[in-house]
Scaffold this motif. Sequence first.
Motif, PDB file in Angstrom:
ATOM      1  N   VAL A  26      -4.650   0.830  -5.731  1.00 56.88           N
ATOM      2  CA  VAL A  26      -5.754   0.167  -5.582  1.00 56.88           C
ATOM      3  C   VAL A  26      -6.367  -0.193  -7.375  1.00 56.88           C
ATOM      4  O   VAL A  26      -6.730  -1.755  -8.044  1.00 56.88           O
ATOM      5  N   GLY A  27      -6.492   1.243  -7.846  1.00 61.57           N
ATOM      6  CA  GLY A  27      -7.200   1.040  -9.114  1.00 61.57           C
ATOM      7  C   GLY A  27      -6.218   0.629 -10.461  1.00 61.57           C
ATOM      8  O   GLY A  27      -4.552   0.826 -10.517  1.00 61.57           O
ATOM      9  N   ILE A  28      -6.987  -0.634 -11.115  1.00 59.31           N
ATOM     10  CA  ILE A  28      -6.313  -1.179 -12.106  1.00 59.31           C
ATOM     11  C   ILE A  28      -6.433  -1.316 -13.073  1.00 59.31           C
ATOM     12  O   ILE A  28      -6.515  -2.426 -13.851  1.00 59.31           O
ATOM     13  N   PRO A  54      -6.043  17.928  -8.927  1.00 57.28           N
ATOM     14  CA  PRO A  54      -4.775  16.854  -9.094  1.00 57.28           C
ATOM     15  C   PRO A  54      -4.949  15.549  -8.584  1.00 57.28           C
ATOM     16  O   PRO A  54      -4.399  14.834  -9.031  1.00 57.28           O
ATOM     17  N   HIS A  55      -6.098  14.839  -8.957  1.00 57.72           N
ATOM     18  CA  HIS A  55      -5.966  13.160  -8.444  1.00 57.72           C
ATOM     19  C   HIS A  55      -5.235  13.313  -6.874  1.00 57.72           C
ATOM     20  O   HIS A  55      -3.929  12.102  -6.949  1.00 57.72           O
ATOM     21  N   LEU A  56      -5.342  13.615  -5.906  1.00 53.78           N
ATOM     22  CA  LEU A  56      -5.045  13.855  -4.568  1.00 53.78           C
ATOM     23  C   LEU A  56      -5.794  13.058  -3.986  1.00 53.78           C
ATOM     24  O   LEU A  56      -5.245  12.789  -2.792  1.00 53.78           O
ATOM     25  N   GLY A  79       2.109   3.557   2.921  1.00 52.49           N
ATOM     26  CA  GLY A  79       1.601   1.963   3.673  1.00 52.49           C
ATOM     27  C   GLY A  79       1.691   1.506   2.429  1.00 52.49           C
ATOM     28  O   GLY A  79       2.475   0.660   1.891  1.00 52.49           O
ATOM     29  N   MET A  80       1.668   2.438   1.271  1.00 52.59           N
ATOM     30  CA  MET A  80       0.929   2.186  -0.279  1.00 52.59           C
ATOM     31  C   MET A  80       2.563   1.488  -0.910  1.00 52.59           C
ATOM     32  O   MET A  80       2.851   0.482  -1.945  1.00 52.59           O
ATOM     33  N   ILE A  81       3.968   2.095  -1.025  1.00 49.02           N
ATOM     34  CA  ILE A  81       4.675   2.014  -1.081  1.00 49.02           C
ATOM     35  C   ILE A  81       4.786   0.277  -0.888  1.00 49.02           C
ATOM     36  O   ILE A  81       5.824  -0.169  -1.073  1.00 49.02           O
TER      37      ILE A  81
HETATM   38  C1  8YV Z   1      -2.831   6.749  -6.431  1.00 50.01           C
HETATM   39  C2  8YV Z   1      -6.023   5.535  -6.810  1.00 50.01           C
HETATM   40  O1  8YV Z   1      -2.742   7.918  -6.413  1.00 50.01           O
HETATM   41  O2  8YV Z   1      -5.773   4.041  -5.582  1.00 50.01           O
HETATM   42  C3  8YV Z   1      -5.752   4.428  -6.567  1.00 50.01           C
HETATM   43  O3  8YV Z   1      -6.210   3.322  -7.052  1.00 50.01           O
HETATM   44  O4  8YV Z   1      -6.059   6.205  -7.876  1.00 50.01           O
HETATM   45  C4  8YV Z   1      -4.704   6.371  -5.719  1.00 50.01           C
HETATM   46  O5  8YV Z   1      -4.371   6.414  -4.666  1.00 50.01           O
HETATM   47  C5  8YV Z   1      -2.908   6.226  -7.895  1.00 50.01           C
HETATM   48  O6  8YV Z   1      -2.949   5.691  -8.092  1.00 50.01           O
HETATM   49  C6  8YV Z   1      -1.652   5.650  -7.301  1.00 50.01           C
HETATM   50  O7  8YV Z   1      -0.586   5.381  -8.461  1.00 50.01           O
END
Ligand code: 8YV
Length: 316
Positions: free
Chosen positions: A73-75, A281-283, A293-295
């Motif tokens: 999500v974070g861009i 570690p950013h889990l 789902g994200m992929i």
């Molecule tokens: C991801 C995240 O692990 O969605 C986001 O913004 O920070 C995480 O869910 C990360 O960005 C994967 O690329």
Amino acid sequence: MPYQIMTNAELAPWIMEMVEAVDCQIHRWHEDGPNDAALLESADGFFVYGHPIIDGAIMDTMPNLRIISNQGVGIDHINLEDAKARGIPVGNTPGFVDGATADMTIALLLAAARNIVRGDHFARGPDFSHYDANILHGQQVYGATLGIIGMGRVGQQVARRAKGFDMNLLYHNRTEIPEIASELGAIYATLNDLLEQSDFVALNMPMKPDTRHMIGSKELAMMKPTAILINVARGGVLDHDALTEVLRNRGIWAAALDVTEPEPLPRDHPLLSMDNVVIAPHLGSATRKTRTGMIQRTIDNLIAGLTGQPLLSPVA
Ligand code: 8YV
């Protein structure tokens, strides 16, 4: 002829399979270069994995780029204005990470409050020779006040979960959302009031220029000495020097961090040796179901961009 897709990481085989199944050929792009000029020339799309900086200068090395699809999500690592100026749509994956990230917020909150990590180490170590009711007293979670900064999709899911712990909820958001908040039982507070009154403060806001170091020494000084700060947003919303200082001086009770600035922290960073820090570690979205789902959404956005269709989740 398959679509030529650049990506910045070594993708796991199961991800490669999903991408290749939709007629895409993946090529590795190296953030620190060098990159093959012919490949850059042929690139139709960019599958962004993790948080590499993607700006106009990079976009210009790929003259045929038609879509930047971000897995997450974070861009904040992608320069949206540069993309817009070049007519390149950018997609992300909202809705797919919220539940898992909210779960992680609560997991970190509980871990810090109830000494899960310290307790785990102690229980495995030589000093645990007999039961002692007078060790590792934590902070009570049920009935405590949770202040949520950033009441977007993740923040709202955190609120739902916290209600199950009978927590009192305060929230601070760019705009008040009275209807949703009343359904969640959350009360709007100014940032200062939230910091002063909360036993737990959860950072769930997006990283934007105006949220950078939104929590610094002034804000941390307002928190209760028994309070716990949880960050699952982005490291950059929190001033880590100020955090180190306040934790060193026991100005707050603990911090639980899923994200840091930089990420990872240098191995000798003082936060890593503090006993009042829980760190992951950013889990936030790291479950196989959420990742799948994200992929899938990243691929769907990619294909939409390649075929000139509207993206399923365009970044505004
Ligand atoms: C991801 C995240 O692990 O969605 C986001 O913004 O920070 C995480 O869910 C990360 O960005 C994967 O690329």
